[in-house]
Design a protein around this motif. Structure first.
Motif, short mmCIF file in Angstrom:
data_model
loop_
_atom_site.label_atom_id
_atom_site.label_comp_id
_atom_site.label_asym_id
_atom_site.label_seq_id
_atom_site.Cartn_x
_atom_site.Cartn_y
_atom_site.Cartn_z
N PHE A 77 0.83 -1.20 0.00
CA PHE A 77 0.00 0.00 0.00
C PHE A 77 0.87 1.25 0.00
N ARG A 78 1.93 1.25 0.79
CA ARG A 78 2.81 2.42 0.86
C ARG A 78 3.48 2.69 -0.49
N SER A 79 3.99 1.63 -1.14
CA SER A 79 4.65 1.82 -2.43
C SER A 79 3.67 2.28 -3.50
N THR A 80 2.42 1.80 -3.42
CA THR A 80 1.41 2.20 -4.39
C THR A 80 1.04 3.67 -4.24
N ILE A 81 0.86 4.12 -3.01
CA ILE A 81 0.56 5.53 -2.77
C ILE A 81 1.70 6.39 -3.30
N LYS A 82 2.93 5.97 -3.01
CA LYS A 82 4.12 6.71 -3.44
C LYS A 82 4.16 6.84 -4.96
N GLN A 83 3.82 5.77 -5.67
CA GLN A 83 3.88 5.78 -7.13
C GLN A 83 2.76 6.60 -7.76
N VAL A 84 1.54 6.45 -7.23
CA VAL A 84 0.37 7.03 -7.90
C VAL A 84 0.10 8.47 -7.47
N ALA A 85 0.14 8.73 -6.16
CA ALA A 85 -0.24 10.06 -5.67
C ALA A 85 0.69 11.16 -6.12
N ILE A 86 1.92 10.81 -6.54
CA ILE A 86 2.91 11.81 -6.96
C ILE A 86 2.42 12.64 -8.14
N VAL A 87 1.53 12.07 -8.97
CA VAL A 87 1.10 12.81 -10.16
C VAL A 87 -0.22 13.55 -9.95
N ALA A 88 -0.81 13.44 -8.76
CA ALA A 88 -2.06 14.18 -8.50
C ALA A 88 -1.80 15.68 -8.55
N SER A 89 -2.78 16.43 -8.99
CA SER A 89 -2.64 17.88 -9.12
C SER A 89 -2.59 18.55 -7.75
N THR A 90 -1.88 19.66 -7.67
CA THR A 90 -1.84 20.46 -6.45
C THR A 90 -2.69 21.72 -6.60
N SER A 91 -3.30 21.90 -7.77
CA SER A 91 -4.14 23.07 -8.02
C SER A 91 -5.59 22.76 -7.66
N GLU A 92 -6.24 23.71 -7.01
CA GLU A 92 -7.63 23.53 -6.61
C GLU A 92 -8.62 23.91 -7.72
N ASN A 93 -8.09 24.25 -8.90
CA ASN A 93 -8.98 24.61 -10.01
C ASN A 93 -9.90 23.47 -10.39
N ARG A 94 -9.38 22.23 -10.33
CA ARG A 94 -10.19 21.04 -10.57
C ARG A 94 -9.99 20.11 -9.37
N PRO A 95 -10.83 20.24 -8.36
CA PRO A 95 -10.63 19.49 -7.11
C PRO A 95 -10.50 17.98 -7.30
N VAL A 96 -11.22 17.39 -8.28
CA VAL A 96 -11.14 15.93 -8.43
C VAL A 96 -9.74 15.48 -8.79
N LEU A 97 -8.96 16.35 -9.44
CA LEU A 97 -7.61 15.97 -9.84
C LEU A 97 -6.60 16.07 -8.69
N THR A 98 -7.02 16.61 -7.54
CA THR A 98 -6.15 16.63 -6.37
C THR A 98 -6.26 15.33 -5.58
N GLY A 99 -7.10 14.43 -6.07
CA GLY A 99 -7.32 13.17 -5.37
C GLY A 99 -6.84 11.97 -6.17
N VAL A 100 -6.93 10.82 -5.53
CA VAL A 100 -6.60 9.54 -6.16
C VAL A 100 -7.87 8.72 -6.24
N LEU A 101 -8.18 8.24 -7.43
CA LEU A 101 -9.37 7.43 -7.63
C LEU A 101 -9.10 6.00 -7.18
N PHE A 102 -9.97 5.48 -6.30
CA PHE A 102 -9.94 4.07 -5.90
C PHE A 102 -11.09 3.36 -6.62
N GLU A 103 -10.75 2.48 -7.55
CA GLU A 103 -11.74 1.67 -8.26
C GLU A 103 -11.64 0.24 -7.75
#
Length: 375
Positions: A141-167
């Protein structure tokens, strides 16, 4: 309230929960840490509008000894600074008069004005029904968060892009993040208590805090999901996070289904080369030129200079190509790829390149959108 606790145990609990303190909140109680002394141990809780962290120090008669139950909310900033500077290994916390916490250690005695703990939002208040539950190994879980969350947006212009989708679909969990230029995706096989499917968006910054708490790599994290909250439970800690509302962009048509060229390259050599050429990259733009036996990397900044570097190719299948992209973004991806070599797929000048860690056991991919240049 009266209990004894070792400095190490107290610092460990406070350092975890203080990450959720709402430092600039207009609500004073949210700037504090809720301390609850119970017969079975001490519960420390901090909360902001997005995340609640709760740490439990169980009663064991050695590191924690509860003599009288009770609760109080203490200003986090002063409490943390005081605890750090105490020299004695054993600390006694007691409420001798209403909402006044006395902290005693060695020859030191500190009195702190507190607030009513009954007004503090609890992680268990109005207990929600969490219909979806699953378990993930801590290290995975830690390695997955490290790999995926790094590309999430830091801009609040599109809030959904500041998150990580769990499917989640039965025993498969896919994590996806994108900032519109980069995309990362990883699929995991997990232990699920239900056969339901769900899609939720979790703030990336909250996931980062969760990842820092995953200490024992052999243990598992339990994840519970409801309509608007997600809860992470790991030994002695609970983190509850709000979910981000909205629709995450579909990636079905984003990932190229065919490619004109695929190369295999040593990751460490490529990372070193990319870091080197990005130093003189104007606006961080570097150029990749894939030839028969080598990958050439180039960059320049007008009136300063230019850099050219080469990395040997382990494989090349398809036609040679030239593409420009953001070097800093490429560095982030390579640094978080836990592998010895990476496969890079080129699908055309206007299509994103796809980067795969060269490990058949990992269902991980990264995308980077190319940058259009004049030459």
């Amino acid at each position: 309230m009266l209990f004894e606790i070792t400095k190490d145990s107290l610092m460990n609990a406070v350092q975890h929960v203080i990450k959720a303190v709402a430092v600039n909140s207009p609500i004073p109680i949210l700037q504090g840490i809720n301390i609850q002394a119970r017969a079975d141990g001490i519960i420390f809780t901090a909360c902001n509008t997005s995340m609640t962290i709760q740490s439990t120090s169980p009663q064991d008669g050695v590191s924690v000894n509860v003599q009288r139950t009770g609760g109080v909310v203490i200003p986090s900033r002063y409490f943390y600074d005081i605890i750090r500077k105490l020299n004695d290994e054993l600390i006694v916390l007691e409420i001798k008069e209403q909402l006044i916490l006395t902290v005693m250690s060695g020859q030191s005695q500190i009195r702190l004005c507190g607030m009513d703990s009954t007004e503090f939002p609890s992680i268990n208040r109005g207990e929600q029904f969490f219909p979806n539950k699953l378990r993930i190994n801590n290290a995975l879980f830690r390695s997955t968060i490290k790999q995926v969350a790094i590309v999430a947006s830091t801009s609040e212009n599109r809030p959904v892009l500041t998150g990580v989708l769990f499917e989640c679909d039965n025993n498969s969990l896919r994590l996806i993040a994108t900032d519109g230029v980069r995309l990362a995706s990883r699929t995991l096989h997990i232990e699920s208590n239900t056969n339901d499917s769900f899609n939720v968006i979790i703030p990336a910054k909250n996931l980062y805090e969760v990842s820092k708490m995953l200490g024992n790599e052999d243990e598992t994290t339990e994840i519970e999901v409801s309509n608007n909250r997600v809860r992470f439970i790991v030994k002695g800690l609970e983190v509850e996070s709000a979910l981000i509302e909205g629709n995450f962009p579909s990636i079905k048509n984003v990932i190229p289904q065919f490619y004109l060229c695929e190369i295999l390259v040593d990751k460490a050599c490529l990372l070193t080369a990319v870091e080197c050429v990005t130093v003189l990259a104007s606006e961080s733009i570097i150029r990749l030129v894939a030839g028969e036996n080598k990958l050439k990397l180039l960059s320049r900044t007008a009136e300063i200079g230019d850099i050219e570097n080469e990395v040997p190719l382990l494989e090349l299948n398809g036609e040679e190509f030239i593409i420009s992209l953001n070097g800093k973004f490429f560095i982030d991806i390579l640094r978080n790829s836990d592998c010895e070599s990476v496969r890079i797929r080129y699908a055309g000048k206007t299509n994103p390149i796809v980067v795969f860690p060269n490990d058949s056991l990992m269902s991980t991919l990264f995308l980077i959108t190319p940058v259009r240049t004049h030459n």
